[in-house]
Structures are given as structure tokens and as C-alpha cells.
Design an enzyme around this catalytic site. Structure first.
Site, PDB file in Angstrom:
ATOM      1  CB  VAL A   1     -11.399  -2.396 -29.288  1.00  0.00           C
ATOM      2  CG1 VAL A   1     -10.165  -2.953 -29.281  1.00  0.00           C
ATOM      3  CG2 VAL A   1     -11.096  -1.054 -28.170  1.00  0.00           C
ATOM      4  CB  CYS A   2     -11.072  -4.246 -34.603  1.00  0.00           C
ATOM      5  SG  CYS A   2     -11.102  -5.843 -35.560  1.00  0.00           S
ATOM      6  CB  VAL A   3     -13.986  -8.246 -32.027  1.00  0.00           C
ATOM      7  CG1 VAL A   3     -14.556  -8.538 -33.376  1.00  0.00           C
ATOM      8  CG2 VAL A   3     -14.229  -9.594 -31.239  1.00  0.00           C
TER       9      VAL A   3
END
Lengths: 119, 99, 121
Positions: free
Chosen positions: A77-79
């Protein structure tokens, strides 16, 4: 063949997460590897363990978790996108991990094909 | 190159952009709401027929069935399942989703 | 990362109405940091991302258009705009806030075909 998948929309709101999941399942059934699924934009909403769909509906989040557990698919998941939308380690479903956009670039360089699902 | 389109052609320009940009000999796969473009009688049928002169057009069968239109595919458009979708991405060296 | 691939980012959406343009830019910057061969394409409503004179104070959303001018500093120099998209919106190269290469659709189609990874936003 090694696949990287990008999911850009949240579950239920848009079909893209379903399409991506069914694509992954078909690829694995054919003996290919889904190396990483990268969740970006509203796609990060696929990763919250607070999701509770009605009982007669598919559980999109748990379905991803199961795929990760059974087939060692790396769910990233992209931070930056996640923090913007209130997805953090405390509400992250099992099998997912939060990391940087470099993981998307890496999927692009390491995989034979990168397939995007979104709106 | 495999071009993947997922928008209804009557509501969004994605299919037009894809057809405008796709090189001759490319393959186009219609999924999700783009499957409506693969049905006979749709206002964009002519566009799909014209495109098929230079491109190969596929439609994702399960998406078509879900929308009640399995029996209305334009002649020459091939229906594939998710396994076929996977095969198309392998058959082409690269792919693009026209989001 | 040793393996260098050709990454193309296809921007087809206008800014502010949705977040895609901004988050696409974030991916572009990271990809360049990983020393990949990066091309940016602007077509359809994506050309609006490059319009000069964006003033976002009134909508309280950050104006990220200056970032396009900073791309050069990240060695991102391949910015391509499709001619037809520009014309269809009544814009010319002079309306854009960065130097770009304007391409015909045939040229762009050729370039797209040569990429390893195409990410569309």
C-alpha cells in the site's frame, strides 16, 4: 511469467479491485507468479481491516489477504496515498504492508508485465 | 501492445483515445463498462467494426454476462475469460490501461 | 537497481477535479529517482495539467503546477504533448508552463509502442 498489478480504486465503489483480483487468480491458476500488487490512489482503501460488507456479498479485503497467505503475493500500500486517506498500520488488514512508491517502480522493473486496474 | 479499456463508450472518451492511438496490429480488450462497446446495436458499433480492420478486438466474457449482453457480441469480436485476459497480456510485450 | 526500463506515464486527466494528476506526478518523481528511462505524455484533458497561470487559492487545493517546471532538475526531460488534444482545447504551446515536444498522434503511437511499462492516469 512474473506479474505486477496496480490497483487504483477502492473496493465496492468501482469494479477495478474485483477485476484485478480475478486476473491474479487466473494468472496463478495458470502457473504464473503474481509478485506484487501495488495499491495506489483510492486503491489503498482495499487494505483496511475495518471493512464490513453485508454477509451475502464478497469480502474484497479478506479475499486479498487470503491470496497473500496462500500464494505469497506481496500486497503493498503506498504510504503517501494511505496517510492521506487514513490508512495506517493500526487499521491495516493482514497480508498488506505500507511502503513507498519505490515499490511500484520496482514492480515495473522486476516483473515481466505490469497490469493496471483503475478508473 | 495490448490496450485495455474499461469505460462505456457512450459516456467517456477512453475508447476513442485508445482507438486513435493504437498502432495497427495491436490488440484491444474491452472490460468492465467498456464491454457495452462490443455489443451489436450500440451507437459505437460502426467504430468498432472500422477499428477491426486494423486491430484485434476482444471482450471479457464474464463482464458481458454480468450485464446481460452475452448474446449480442459484434461479429468478429472474440470473447475471453480471465484466463484469456492473462494470455493476452503475455502475448503482447507491453500493455496499457486507458483509465 | 541495475535494470533500466522505459517507463511512460500517460496523463489523460485534468488537475484538481480528481487527484490522479497530482499522484501521477509523485510516481514520476520517484521513478526518476530510481534512474529509469522516464517519458511523460499529456493527452486528452491531461494537457490542462500544463496550462500556465493556475491560481488555486480560491479552491483551497495546493497548486502543484510549479512541480512540472522542477522536473528538469530530476533529469526528466521527455515531456510530450499530443497536438490534437491541444488543438481540441483551444490551446497552443505558448499556453503551457514548461517546454514540451508536441507530437502528432502517429509519432506518439509509435513511442508508446516502444515502452516497457506504461502507467496511465
Amino acid at each position: 511469467m512474473k506479474f505486477g498489478i496496480v490497483v487504483n480504486e477502492g473496493p465496492y465503489q468501482h469494479q477495478s479491485s474485483d477485476s484485478a483480483y480475478l486476473f491474479c487468480k487466473a494468472a496463478i491458476e495458470k502457473g504464473h507468479e503474481v509478485w506484487r500488487v501495488f495499491f495506489y490512489h483510492d486503491g489503498v482503501n482495499n487494505a483496511t481491516k475495518l471493512t464490513e460488507p453485508p454477509q451475502d456479498d464478497r469480502h474484497v479485503v479478506n479475499r486479498w489477504t487470503k491470496l497473500a497467505e496462500e500464494h505469497k503475493v506481496d500486497l503493498v500500500v503506498c504510504v503517501a496515498a494511505a496517510l492521506r486517506r487514513g490508512i495506517r498500520d493500526d487499521n491495516l488488514a493482514p497480508g498488506f504492508r505500507i511502503s513507498g512508491l519505490g515499490q511500484l517502480v520496482e514492480a515495473g522493473t522486476k516483473c515481466d508485465r505490469l497490469v493496471t486496474f483503475g478508473d | 501492445m495490448l490496450h485495455i479499456v474499461n469505460k462505456s463508450p457512450l459516456q467517456n472518451g477512453a475508447l476513442d483515445s485508445c482507438l486513435r492511438m493504437a498502432k495497427a496490429g495491436s490488440q484491444v480488450l474491452l472490460i468492465e463498462d467498456a464491454v457495452y462497446a462490443a455489443t451489436a446495436g450500440n451507437a459505437c458499433e460502426g467504430k468498432i467494426r472500422a477499428a477491426m480492420q486494423n486491430l484485434q478486438v476482444f471482450v471479457l466474457g464474464p463482464d458481458l454476462a454480468a450485464r446481460g449482453l452475452s448474446d449480442r457480441v459484434i461479429e468478429g469480436v472474440s470473447s475471453v475469460d480471465y484466463g484469456g485476459f492473462v494470455e493476452l497480456t503475455i502475448a503482447n510485450p507491453n500493455c496499457q490501461s486507458w483509465l | 537497481m541495475s535494470d533500466v526500463k522505459k517507463f511512460m506515464f500517460v496523463n489523460r486527466k485534468a488537475p484538481y477535479g480528481t487527484i490522479y494528476a497530482l499522484e501521477a506526478l509523485e510516481v514520476v518523481l520517484i521513478t526518476a529517482a530510481f534512474d529509469q528511462d522516464v517519458s511523460l505524455v499529456f493527452m486528452d484533458d491531461g494537457v490542462y495539467q500544463l496550462k500556465k497561470g493556475q491560481q488555486t487559492k480560491g479552491i483551497e487545493i495546493k497548486n502543484f503546477s510549479p512541480t512540472y517546471r522542477a522536473l528538469e532538475g530530476y533529469d526528466i526531460e521527455k515531456l510530450y504533448v499530443e497536438q490534437e488534444s491541444l488543438e481540441a482545447r483551444g490551446l497552443t504551446e505558448d499556453d503551457l508552463l514548461v517546454d514540451v515536444t508536441v507530437m502528432t498522434r502517429a509519432e506518439m503511437s509509435e513511442l508508446m509502442d516502444q515502452q516497457d511499462v506504461v502507467l496511465s492516469f
